[in-house]
Motif scaffolding. Structure first.
Motif, PDB file in Angstrom:
ATOM      1  N   VAL A 104       0.873  -1.171   0.000  1.00  0.00           N
ATOM      2  CA  VAL A 104       0.000   0.000   0.000  1.00  0.00           C
ATOM      3  C   VAL A 104       0.912   1.224   0.000  1.00  0.00           C
ATOM      4  N   ARG A 105       0.665   2.154  -0.936  1.00  0.00           N
ATOM      5  CA  ARG A 105       1.508   3.350  -1.037  1.00  0.00           C
ATOM      6  C   ARG A 105       0.634   4.584  -1.200  1.00  0.00           C
ATOM      7  N   TYR A 106       0.985   5.643  -0.466  1.00  0.00           N
ATOM      8  CA  TYR A 106       0.213   6.884  -0.526  1.00  0.00           C
ATOM      9  C   TYR A 106       1.029   8.021   0.072  1.00  0.00           C
ATOM     10  N   GLN A 107       0.588   9.240  -0.215  1.00  0.00           N
ATOM     11  CA  GLN A 107       1.167  10.402   0.445  1.00  0.00           C
ATOM     12  C   GLN A 107       0.361  10.678   1.706  1.00  0.00           C
ATOM     13  N   THR A 108       1.044  11.202   2.708  1.00  0.00           N
ATOM     14  CA  THR A 108       0.373  11.466   3.974  1.00  0.00           C
ATOM     15  C   THR A 108       0.901  12.729   4.634  1.00  0.00           C
ATOM     16  N   ARG A 109       0.055  13.292   5.451  1.00  0.00           N
ATOM     17  CA  ARG A 109       0.433  14.416   6.321  1.00  0.00           C
ATOM     18  C   ARG A 109       0.269  13.886   7.736  1.00  0.00           C
ATOM     19  N   ILE A 110       1.372  13.741   8.434  1.00  0.00           N
ATOM     20  CA  ILE A 110       1.343  13.238   9.802  1.00  0.00           C
ATOM     21  C   ILE A 110       1.660  14.415  10.732  1.00  0.00           C
ATOM     22  N   ARG A 111       0.772  14.618  11.708  1.00  0.00           N
ATOM     23  CA  ARG A 111       0.994  15.677  12.698  1.00  0.00           C
ATOM     24  C   ARG A 111       1.344  15.044  14.036  1.00  0.00           C
ATOM     25  N   GLN A 116       7.566   2.127   5.574  1.00  0.00           N
ATOM     26  CA  GLN A 116       8.643   3.078   5.309  1.00  0.00           C
ATOM     27  C   GLN A 116       8.049   4.427   4.968  1.00  0.00           C
ATOM     28  N   ALA A 117       8.578   5.458   5.620  1.00  0.00           N
ATOM     29  CA  ALA A 117       8.166   6.839   5.361  1.00  0.00           C
ATOM     30  C   ALA A 117       9.322   7.545   4.666  1.00  0.00           C
ATOM     31  N   THR A 118       9.032   8.184   3.537  1.00  0.00           N
ATOM     32  CA  THR A 118      10.039   8.899   2.750  1.00  0.00           C
ATOM     33  C   THR A 118       9.569  10.346   2.614  1.00  0.00           C
ATOM     34  N   PRO A 119      10.396  11.312   3.046  1.00  0.00           N
ATOM     35  CA  PRO A 119       9.939  12.707   2.999  1.00  0.00           C
ATOM     36  C   PRO A 119       9.680  13.184   1.576  1.00  0.00           C
ATOM     37  N   LEU A 120       8.671  14.027   1.449  1.00  0.00           N
ATOM     38  CA  LEU A 120       8.396  14.672   0.162  1.00  0.00           C
ATOM     39  C   LEU A 120       9.345  15.857   0.006  1.00  0.00           C
ATOM     40  N   PRO A 121       9.771  16.143  -1.205  1.00  0.00           N
ATOM     41  CA  PRO A 121      10.600  17.338  -1.414  1.00  0.00           C
ATOM     42  C   PRO A 121       9.783  18.591  -1.096  1.00  0.00           C
ATOM     43  N   GLU A 151       4.854  18.778  11.653  1.00  0.00           N
ATOM     44  CA  GLU A 151       4.136  18.087  10.589  1.00  0.00           C
ATOM     45  C   GLU A 151       5.146  17.444   9.642  1.00  0.00           C
ATOM     46  N   VAL A 152       4.858  16.235   9.223  1.00  0.00           N
ATOM     47  CA  VAL A 152       5.703  15.535   8.261  1.00  0.00           C
ATOM     48  C   VAL A 152       4.858  15.226   7.039  1.00  0.00           C
ATOM     49  N   LEU A 153       5.352  15.612   5.877  1.00  0.00           N
ATOM     50  CA  LEU A 153       4.711  15.273   4.613  1.00  0.00           C
ATOM     51  C   LEU A 153       5.581  14.210   3.963  1.00  0.00           C
ATOM     52  N   CYS A 154       4.995  13.061   3.678  1.00  0.00           N
ATOM     53  CA  CYS A 154       5.836  11.972   3.171  1.00  0.00           C
ATOM     54  C   CYS A 154       5.035  10.983   2.333  1.00  0.00           C
ATOM     55  N   TRP A 155       5.797  10.194   1.586  1.00  0.00           N
ATOM     56  CA  TRP A 155       5.260   8.981   0.992  1.00  0.00           C
ATOM     57  C   TRP A 155       5.261   7.953   2.108  1.00  0.00           C
ATOM     58  N   HIS A 156       4.233   7.130   2.159  1.00  0.00           N
ATOM     59  CA  HIS A 156       4.210   6.048   3.135  1.00  0.00           C
ATOM     60  C   HIS A 156       3.942   4.764   2.375  1.00  0.00           C
TER      61      HIS A 156
END
Length: 134
Positions: free
Chosen positions: A84-91, A122-127, A97-102
């Protein structure tokens, strides 16, 4: 393929991912244990590897997540594994706040009852210039 061997739909995994992340935000230890394999590992945004037990110990100390907002989820499913892959905003409670691919990998138990559990995340930061899809 018989009904016993039928693969769950992508929507099954979308719902499972929502349930899993809601359990993390709520610090629902029973649900977290049910939804994660005992050997689960998270690779955090800074690249650290965290075991399930470490994750749970940090959550026991204090609130870990304030919110977890999901973007559209893409799902790939095979007989014993799903991604499962998506972008997320984790607070976080601090307001950070972290914006990343999860990306989450789910595996199915070999023996009945066949239960799907998260094994790797795995969380990968968005540019900084990325357009968030949440």
């Amino acid at each position: 393929m018989s009904d016993a061997n039928k693969l769950p739909s992508p929507d099954f995994f979308r719902a499972l991912e929502l349930e899993r992340t809601q359990a993390l935000v709520a610090r629902d230890v029973a649900a977290i244990r049910r939804l994660h394999a005992p050997d689960y590992e998270l690779i955090t945004v800074p690249g650290r590897v965290m075991s399930l037990e470490r994750y749970l110990s940090l959550m026991a100390e204090e609130v870990f997540y304030a919110s977890w907002n999901h973007g559209p989820m893409r799902v790939r499913v095979t007989a014993g594994m799903a991604a499962v892959r998506y972008q997320t905003r984790i607070r976080f409670p601090s307001g950070r706040e972290v914006l990343c691919w999860h990306t989450d990998i789910y595996e199915c138990d070999e023996q009945p009852p066949r239960v799907w559990r998260a094994t790797w995340s795995q969380a990968t930061p968005l540019p900084p210039d990325a357009e968030l899809q949440v």
